[in-house]
Design an enzyme around this catalytic site. Structure first.
Site, short mmCIF file in Angstrom:
data_model
loop_
_atom_site.label_atom_id
_atom_site.label_comp_id
_atom_site.label_asym_id
_atom_site.label_seq_id
_atom_site.Cartn_x
_atom_site.Cartn_y
_atom_site.Cartn_z
N GLY A 90 34.11 39.95 15.67
CA GLY A 90 33.28 38.85 15.19
C GLY A 90 32.97 39.02 13.71
O GLY A 90 33.43 39.97 13.07
N GLU A 111 33.62 49.48 12.80
CA GLU A 111 34.35 48.19 12.74
C GLU A 111 35.32 48.20 11.55
O GLU A 111 36.44 47.72 11.65
CB GLU A 111 33.37 47.03 12.60
C1 5RP Z 1 28.54 43.67 14.60
C2 5RP Z 1 29.26 42.57 13.94
C3 5RP Z 1 29.43 41.33 14.74
O1 5RP Z 1 30.79 41.09 14.93
C4 5RP Z 1 28.77 40.19 14.01
O2 5RP Z 1 27.39 40.51 13.83
C5 5RP Z 1 28.90 38.86 14.77
O3 5RP Z 1 28.24 38.94 15.99
P1 5RP Z 1 28.05 37.66 16.92
O4 5RP Z 1 29.40 37.26 17.40
O5 5RP Z 1 27.13 38.14 18.00
O6 5RP Z 1 27.40 36.58 16.07
O7 5RP Z 1 29.69 42.64 12.81
O8 5RP Z 1 28.30 44.75 13.75
#
Ligand code: 5RP
Length: 233
Positions: A90, A111
Site C-alpha cells: 500500500g 517495506e
Molecule cells: C505501512 C504502509 C501502508 O502501506 C500505508 O500506510 C497504507 O496503508 P492503508 O492501505 O491501510 O491505507 O506504508 O507502513
C-alpha cells in the site's frame, strides 16, 4: 462502494493481474495490502496458485501470512537469496510520477528493503491517495534511533519541515518500531523534491529510513468508489 470494499477490490485486483505460480513475493503492510495477502492465501488454499515463497514486510504481514499458510522466509533465506519477483504494498500518497510516501503503519524500513529488492513493485491504493505534491498533506514518516531524536528534529526544522514524534495508542509514550526505533512524522510547508529528500534525509546521523519511495516506478492500482480499478503502468 465503501472504503473497505474499494480496498478489497484493489488488493485482489493486483494479485489477479500480477501474481503467478512459482513467484517469490514481498507481502506488504496496511489495510489494502492485507487484502492482497489474503487473496494470495486463498488462491494457495484453493490450489489455483502453487510454489509461492514470500517475505513479509511487518509482523502484520507475517501473522496474516502464517494464518493463510503462505510459505514465509526472510529476505536472506536461501529460498529467497535476497531478491524477489514482485512486491505488492500500500501507500499513503502517490504522485503522477509514481513516487510514493509510505510508512503510515510504521513499517517503512522493511517495506523499503523488500520493495527495493524486488524486480517489480506494485502499489495498491484508493483514489484518495493520489496527490500532486508529496509530503504536504499526509506526513512523511522517518524512522530514527531514539538517541538521535532532538538533533534529528532540529536538522529537519532547519530544512523547513515540522517534525512530530509519533505517539502510541493504548501504550504510554512513543511508538516503538519493530526494530526498536522511534518514528517522526514530517510535514513540509512547500512542495519538495522527493527524490533528493529521500537521499538527503538518510544522511542525517541517526536516521534509519524515510518514507519517500522514489527509486522505483511501481505499477499503481487505484481503486475508485464507482467500482472501477485503474491500473497505471
Ligand atoms: C505501512 C504502509 C501502508 O502501506 C500505508 O500506510 C497504507 O496503508 P492503508 O492501505 O491501510 O491505507 O506504508 O507502513
Amino acid at each position: 462502494m465503501d472504503q473497505q470494499a474499494i480496498k478489497a477490490m484493489t488488493g485482489k485486483g493486483a494479485v489477479e493481474a500480477l501474481v503467478r505460480s512459482g513467484m517469490k513475493l514481498g507481502l506488504g503492510t496496511g489495510s489494502t495490502a492485507l487484502y492482497a495477502v489474503r487473496h494470495i492465501g486463498a488462491l494457495l488454499r484453493a490450489g489455483t496458485l502453487r510454489d509461492i515463497r514470500a517475505v513479509p514486510t511487518s509482523y502484520q504481514a507475517l501473522i496474516e501470512g502464517e494464518h493463510w499458510g503462505i510459505p514465509l522466509f526472510t529476505l536472506n533465506a536461501p529460498e529467497i537469496a535476497g531478491t524477489l519477483d514482485l512486491t505488492i504494498d500500500g501507500a499513503d500518497e502517490v504522485d503522477s510520477r509514481h513516487y510514493c510516501v509510505k510508512g503510515g503503519g510504521g513499517a517503512l524500513l522493511v517495506e523499503k528493503i523488500v520493495a527495493y529488492a524486488s524486480a517489480s513493485f506494485a502499489v495498491v491504493v484508493d483514489e484518495s491517495k493520489q496527490v500532486e505534491h508529496l509530503g504536504l498533506h499526509f506526513p512523511v514518516p522517518l524512522e530514527l534511533i531514539p538517541e538521535a531524536r532532538i538533533p534529528v528534529m532540529k536538522t529537519l526544522e532547519a530544512l523547513g519541515a515540522e517534525a512530530q514524534l509519533r505517539e502510541a495508542l493504548r501504550k504510554a509514550g512513543p511508538v516503538i518500531t519493530e526494530h526498536g526505533n522511534f518514528l517522526l512524522d514530517i510535514r513540509f510547508k512547500h512542495p519538495v523534491d522527493p527524490a533528493a529528500l529521500e537521499i538527503e534525509l538518510n544522511q542525517i546521523p541517526g536516521v534509519v529510513a524515510n518514507g519517500f519511495f522514489t527509486r522505483l516506478r511501481p505499477r499503481v492500482f487505484i481503486g475508485r468508489a464507482d467500482g472501477t480499478l485503474d491500473i497505471r503502468e
